[in-house]
Design a protein around this motif. Structure first.
Motif, short mmCIF file in Angstrom:
data_model
loop_
_atom_site.label_atom_id
_atom_site.label_comp_id
_atom_site.label_asym_id
_atom_site.label_seq_id
_atom_site.Cartn_x
_atom_site.Cartn_y
_atom_site.Cartn_z
N ARG A 69 0.80 -1.22 0.00
CA ARG A 69 0.00 0.00 0.00
C ARG A 69 0.84 1.28 0.00
N SER A 70 2.11 1.18 0.33
CA SER A 70 2.95 2.38 0.35
C SER A 70 3.42 2.80 -1.05
N ALA A 71 3.25 1.95 -2.04
CA ALA A 71 3.70 2.24 -3.41
C ALA A 71 2.61 3.05 -4.14
N LEU A 72 2.59 4.35 -3.89
CA LEU A 72 1.55 5.20 -4.47
C LEU A 72 1.59 5.22 -5.99
N TRP A 73 2.75 5.03 -6.59
CA TRP A 73 2.85 5.04 -8.05
C TRP A 73 1.99 3.93 -8.67
N ALA A 74 1.74 2.85 -7.93
CA ALA A 74 1.01 1.71 -8.47
C ALA A 74 -0.51 1.85 -8.36
N VAL A 75 -0.98 2.79 -7.55
CA VAL A 75 -2.42 2.89 -7.30
C VAL A 75 -3.22 3.06 -8.59
N PRO A 76 -2.85 3.97 -9.51
CA PRO A 76 -3.64 4.08 -10.74
C PRO A 76 -3.73 2.77 -11.51
N LEU A 77 -2.67 1.97 -11.50
CA LEU A 77 -2.71 0.66 -12.17
C LEU A 77 -3.63 -0.30 -11.44
N VAL A 78 -3.59 -0.28 -10.12
CA VAL A 78 -4.39 -1.19 -9.31
C VAL A 78 -5.88 -0.91 -9.48
N VAL A 79 -6.29 0.33 -9.54
CA VAL A 79 -7.71 0.69 -9.54
C VAL A 79 -8.26 1.00 -10.93
N TYR A 80 -7.45 0.93 -11.97
CA TYR A 80 -7.85 1.40 -13.29
C TYR A 80 -9.12 0.72 -13.83
N LEU A 81 -9.18 -0.59 -13.77
CA LEU A 81 -10.33 -1.28 -14.37
C LEU A 81 -11.64 -0.87 -13.70
N GLU A 82 -11.63 -0.73 -12.39
CA GLU A 82 -12.84 -0.30 -11.70
C GLU A 82 -13.14 1.17 -11.98
N ALA A 83 -12.11 1.99 -12.12
CA ALA A 83 -12.33 3.40 -12.46
C ALA A 83 -13.03 3.53 -13.81
N VAL A 84 -12.72 2.66 -14.75
CA VAL A 84 -13.39 2.69 -16.06
C VAL A 84 -14.88 2.37 -15.90
N VAL A 85 -15.20 1.39 -15.07
CA VAL A 85 -16.61 1.04 -14.83
C VAL A 85 -17.33 2.21 -14.16
N VAL A 86 -16.69 2.84 -13.21
CA VAL A 86 -17.29 4.00 -12.52
C VAL A 86 -17.47 5.14 -13.52
N ALA A 87 -16.50 5.36 -14.39
CA ALA A 87 -16.61 6.44 -15.40
C ALA A 87 -17.81 6.19 -16.31
N GLU A 88 -18.03 4.96 -16.70
CA GLU A 88 -19.17 4.64 -17.56
C GLU A 88 -20.47 4.90 -16.82
N ALA A 89 -20.54 4.53 -15.55
CA ALA A 89 -21.74 4.78 -14.75
C ALA A 89 -21.97 6.28 -14.57
#
Length: 168
Positions: A34-54
């Motif tokens: 969880r301390s690797a902030l650079w990875a967060v956009p990669l970790v959450v990207y697929l769900e962010a796309v679903v949220v963007a569509e909604a």
């Protein structure tokens, strides 16, 4: 997409959805914690796309002055939040507090068409191929820069989510 990414960042930072399930497995695959902030956009990207569509579905309704309460039967704001949770496969996490980030977004994207005008007649949403007019709070979109700077949501990755820092 910027707002959807910020909602996912909120979920990840508040540990409502990020400490178990699919995001935890993605962190493990990437070999990060969880301390690797650079990875967060990669970790959450697929769900962010679903949220963007909604969010786009919701904004199309708002563009013509319809809320989900004025749309198909059963489409209230609460139902929209539940629907997002169902689409993500995170219904329980949404009920446990994940709804807060979506509700913050909904408050910034309230329906501003007067009720009198909404009730005056049948309004059809524009076809999906027709670009939407930019609505508040996003009247101007910069052509470049970090996604978080385009978002109307106040939290930022790596910053405290509340006025009291978590110690645990």
């Amino acid at each position: 997409m910027a707002d959807a990414q910020q909602v996912a960042v909120y979920w990840w930072q508040c540990r409502q959805m990020g400490v178990r399930g699919v995001w935890r497995r993605r962190q493990d695959v990437l070999g990060v914690d969880r301390s690797a902030l650079w990875a967060v956009p990669l970790v959450v990207y697929l769900e962010a796309v679903v949220v963007a569509e909604a969010m786009a579905v919701r904004e199309r309704q708002r563009a013509v002055g319809r809320g989900f309460a004025g749309g198909p039967a059963g489409w209230t704001t609460g139902r929209w939040v539940e629907w997002v949770g169902e689409r993500l496969g995170m219904g329980a996490e949404m009920a446990e507090g994940g709804h807060r980030a979506l509700e913050a977004w909904l408050m910034a994207h309230r329906n501003t068409v007067p009720v009198v005008r909404r009730l005056a007649g049948e309004v059809r949403p524009p076809a999906r191929s027709v670009p939407l007019e930019l609505l508040e709070p996003h009247r101007v979109i910069p052509s470049a820069g970090p996604l978080e700077e385009v978002s109307c949501l106040p939290w930022r990755l790596g910053s405290p989510m509340t006025s009291v820092a978590f110690r645990g």
